[in-house]
Design a protein around this motif. Structure first.
Motif, PDB file in Angstrom:
ATOM      1  N   THR A  31     -15.988  -8.928  15.718  1.00 21.41           N
ATOM      2  CA  THR A  31     -16.106  -9.892  14.615  1.00 21.41           C
ATOM      3  C   THR A  31     -16.683  -9.152  13.416  1.00 21.41           C
ATOM      4  OG1 THR A  31     -18.395 -10.647  14.920  1.00 21.41           O
ATOM      5  CG2 THR A  31     -16.712 -11.659  16.335  1.00 21.41           C
ATOM      6  N   ALA A  32     -16.704  -9.807  12.265  1.00 17.02           N
ATOM      7  CA  ALA A  32     -17.271  -9.188  11.068  1.00 17.02           C
ATOM      8  C   ALA A  32     -18.771  -8.986  11.193  1.00 17.02           C
ATOM      9  CB  ALA A  32     -16.963 -10.048   9.844  1.00 17.02           C
ATOM     10  N   PHE A  33     -19.399  -9.649  12.155  1.00 17.67           N
ATOM     11  CA  PHE A  33     -20.845  -9.570  12.317  1.00 17.67           C
ATOM     12  C   PHE A  33     -21.253  -8.606  13.435  1.00 17.67           C
ATOM     13  CE2 PHE A  33     -19.672 -13.636  10.559  1.00 17.67           C
ATOM     14  CZ  PHE A  33     -20.492 -13.715   9.433  1.00 17.67           C
ATOM     15  N   GLY A  34     -20.275  -8.052  14.131  1.00 20.84           N
ATOM     16  CA  GLY A  34     -20.559  -7.113  15.193  1.00 20.84           C
ATOM     17  C   GLY A  34     -19.723  -7.391  16.429  1.00 20.84           C
ATOM     18  N   ILE A  35     -20.035  -6.689  17.485  1.00 21.14           N
ATOM     19  CA  ILE A  35     -19.299  -6.787  18.748  1.00 21.14           C
ATOM     20  C   ILE A  35     -19.992  -7.819  19.628  1.00 21.14           C
ATOM     21  CG2 ILE A  35     -18.431  -5.566  20.756  1.00 21.14           C
ATOM     22  CD1 ILE A  35     -17.253  -4.652  18.074  1.00 21.14           C
ATOM     23  N   THR A  36     -19.240  -8.832  20.047  1.00 18.21           N
ATOM     24  CA  THR A  36     -19.789  -9.902  20.871  1.00 18.21           C
ATOM     25  C   THR A  36     -19.314  -9.750  22.310  1.00 18.21           C
ATOM     26  OG1 THR A  36     -19.781 -11.408  18.971  1.00 18.21           O
ATOM     27  CG2 THR A  36     -20.003 -12.393  21.147  1.00 18.21           C
ATOM     28  N   ARG A  37     -20.268  -9.650  23.229  1.00 23.02           N
ATOM     29  CA  ARG A  37     -19.951  -9.560  24.650  1.00 23.02           C
ATOM     30  C   ARG A  37     -19.783 -10.964  25.233  1.00 23.02           C
ATOM     31  NH1 ARG A  37     -21.211  -6.190  28.933  1.00 23.02           N
ATOM     32  NH2 ARG A  37     -20.412  -4.594  27.508  1.00 23.02           N
ATOM     33  N   VAL A  38     -18.691 -11.155  25.952  1.00 25.62           N
ATOM     34  CA  VAL A  38     -18.485 -12.384  26.720  1.00 25.62           C
ATOM     35  C   VAL A  38     -18.085 -12.009  28.134  1.00 25.62           C
ATOM     36  CG1 VAL A  38     -17.680 -13.571  24.610  1.00 25.62           C
ATOM     37  CG2 VAL A  38     -16.008 -12.722  26.266  1.00 25.62           C
ATOM     38  N   TYR A  39     -18.260 -12.966  29.052  1.00 22.64           N
ATOM     39  CA  TYR A  39     -17.817 -12.799  30.432  1.00 22.64           C
ATOM     40  C   TYR A  39     -16.858 -13.936  30.764  1.00 22.64           C
ATOM     41  CZ  TYR A  39     -21.639  -9.501  30.686  1.00 22.64           C
ATOM     42  OH  TYR A  39     -22.476  -8.438  30.441  1.00 22.64           O
ATOM     43  N   ARG A  40     -15.709 -13.573  31.262  1.00 21.80           N
ATOM     44  CA  ARG A  40     -14.685 -14.556  31.627  1.00 21.80           C
ATOM     45  C   ARG A  40     -14.690 -14.712  33.144  1.00 21.80           C
ATOM     46  NH1 ARG A  40     -10.215 -13.897  26.855  1.00 21.80           N
ATOM     47  NH2 ARG A  40      -9.796 -16.028  27.512  1.00 21.80           N
ATOM     48  N   GLY A  93     -32.817 -16.661  21.964  1.00 24.62           N
ATOM     49  CA  GLY A  93     -33.448 -15.759  22.902  1.00 24.62           C
ATOM     50  C   GLY A  93     -32.714 -15.623  24.214  1.00 24.62           C
ATOM     51  N   GLY A  94     -31.625 -16.350  24.392  1.00 24.64           N
ATOM     52  CA  GLY A  94     -30.888 -16.341  25.645  1.00 24.64           C
ATOM     53  C   GLY A  94     -29.585 -15.573  25.543  1.00 24.64           C
ATOM     54  N   ASN A  95     -28.877 -15.547  26.642  1.00 22.11           N
ATOM     55  CA  ASN A  95     -27.581 -14.871  26.717  1.00 22.11           C
ATOM     56  C   ASN A  95     -26.773 -15.506  27.844  1.00 22.11           C
ATOM     57  OD1 ASN A  95     -28.544 -13.556  29.179  1.00 22.11           O
ATOM     58  ND2 ASN A  95     -29.708 -12.207  27.811  1.00 22.11           N
ATOM     59  N   SER A  96     -25.703 -14.876  28.237  1.00 17.22           N
ATOM     60  CA  SER A  96     -24.808 -15.431  29.260  1.00 17.22           C
ATOM     61  C   SER A  96     -25.517 -15.784  30.554  1.00 17.22           C
ATOM     62  CB  SER A  96     -23.690 -14.427  29.579  1.00 17.22           C
ATOM     63  OG  SER A  96     -22.822 -14.250  28.495  1.00 17.22           O
ATOM     64  N   VAL A 117     -14.110 -20.201  32.498  1.00 12.33           N
ATOM     65  CA  VAL A 117     -15.410 -20.317  31.847  1.00 12.33           C
ATOM     66  C   VAL A 117     -15.682 -19.018  31.101  1.00 12.33           C
ATOM     67  CG1 VAL A 117     -17.895 -20.594  32.194  1.00 12.33           C
ATOM     68  CG2 VAL A 117     -16.285 -21.900  33.595  1.00 12.33           C
ATOM     69  N   ILE A 118     -16.072 -19.146  29.848  1.00 12.27           N
ATOM     70  CA  ILE A 118     -16.391 -17.982  29.019  1.00 12.27           C
ATOM     71  C   ILE A 118     -17.842 -18.119  28.566  1.00 12.27           C
ATOM     72  CG2 ILE A 118     -15.849 -16.702  26.914  1.00 12.27           C
ATOM     73  CD1 ILE A 118     -12.976 -17.797  27.141  1.00 12.27           C
ATOM     74  N   THR A 119     -18.696 -17.236  29.058  1.00 11.04           N
ATOM     75  CA  THR A 119     -20.103 -17.251  28.662  1.00 11.04           C
ATOM     76  C   THR A 119     -20.306 -16.197  27.577  1.00 11.04           C
ATOM     77  OG1 THR A 119     -20.745 -15.679  30.372  1.00 11.04           O
ATOM     78  CG2 THR A 119     -20.832 -18.025  30.944  1.00 11.04           C
ATOM     79  N   VAL A 120     -21.169 -16.495  26.630  1.00 13.16           N
ATOM     80  CA  VAL A 120     -21.294 -15.692  25.415  1.00 13.16           C
ATOM     81  C   VAL A 120     -22.708 -15.137  25.275  1.00 13.16           C
ATOM     82  CG1 VAL A 120     -21.075 -15.705  22.885  1.00 13.16           C
ATOM     83  CG2 VAL A 120     -19.540 -17.127  24.290  1.00 13.16           C
TER      84      VAL A 120
END
Length: 288
Positions: A38-47, A63-66, A82-85
């Motif tokens: 993205t324009a704001f950086g690399i976003t990790r997701v888990y599918r 403060g959280g994550n996937s 399910v896609i967690t971000v």
């Protein structure tokens, strides 16, 4: 405003080692890691998961994550993908590369993420700050690709006050208590996150992350009246962030098409306090 990042490379590596260890221990079943630009950086997701229809995208709180969604993946993944971000600018595996200045930028980041993942339709679930981002997207961006919104005690309806900060401190102290005492303390402070031993183990390495995201500004009446996406709001009856009943009354007046439920026995950590109820409401709303 600068970007969110760890204090140094050593702190980043220390966190990522702990993160990967907890991920391997907690994650239920197969997963595919994707790094979306993205324009704001690399976003990790888990599918994860399977099933037909629009996937469910889960956005964590501040403060959280996937990892906060690990208990939700089996039940939700039995019906849909399910896609967690790992939200950009939060301690996780994403890498922020440009500042996010306000809710408009937050909405743009989420829209770019959905585009990078090639999602033409998705059910968005957002907790607290993640709910604020999702609601900004629904208001700011053409909502065609959002099948539904489920907002779990979302931010943006009151400024955090002394009660909220006392709740955060009480939760942190409860997490340091001897393990046999934690269930009672979790009920006392209405924050069952303290029972998530593996997640709590990330608190110390995550403290080395310098978060530089914009505060959750308040939604105006005009903002809420512009909401056209099918939405449900689940509010913790004992939320330390806002008065749940006042928020519910305001939504009934300004967003009358939205479903609103004040959940007893839950506070601002609603997904941890009442996971069975939250899972039920997500599945019910995403299959109608």
């Amino acid at each position: 405003m600068t970007i969110g990042q760890f204090r140094n490379d050593a702190a980043r590596l220390r966190f990522l080692r702990a993160y990967d260890t907890v991920l391997d221990r907690l994650w239920p079943g197969p997963r595919k890691a994707v790094d979306a630009p993205t324009a704001f950086g690399i976003t990790r997701v888990y599918r994860s998961g399977s099933g037909s229809g629009s996937p469910i995208v889960l956005l964590p709180g501040a403060g959280g994550n996937s990892l906060m969604w690990h208990r939700y993946v089996p039940a939700l993944g039995a019906h849909r993908e399910v896609i967690t971000v790992d939200t950009i600018g939060e301690p996780g595996a994403s890498v922020q590369q440009a500042p996010m200045r306000d809710g408009h930028d937050g909405a743009a980041w989420l829209d770019q993420l959905l585009t990078a993942l090639d999602l033409t339709s998705a059910h968005i679930v957002g907790c607290s700050y993640g709910g604020w981002l999702a609601l900004n997207h629904a208001i700011d961006i053409t909502p065609d690709r959002i099948a539904s919104l489920t907002l779990l005690d979302p931010a943006g309806f009151a400024h955090p006050g002394p009660r909220f900060y006392r709740w955060m401190i009480a939760g942190a102290l409860a997490g340091l208590a001897p393990r046999p005492l934690r269930p009672r303390l979790a009920r006392l402070v209405t924050n069952h996150t303290v029972l998530e031993r593996e997640l709590m183990s990330l608190a110390l390495p995550a403290a080395a992350y310098r978060r530089r995201l914009p505060p959750a500004t308040l939604f105006t009446d005009h903002d809420l009246q512009r909401l056209r996406t099918p939405a449900q709001f689940l509010l913790g009856a004992h939320s330390a962030l806002h008065d749940a009943r006042q928020v519910a009354d305001r939504l009934a007046d300004r967003a009358p098409d939205a479903l609103v439920e004040v959940v007893p026995g839950a506070g601002h950590a609603l997904p941890m306090d009442r996971p069975e109820l939250v899972t039920d409401r997500i599945l019910r709303f995403t299959t109608t």
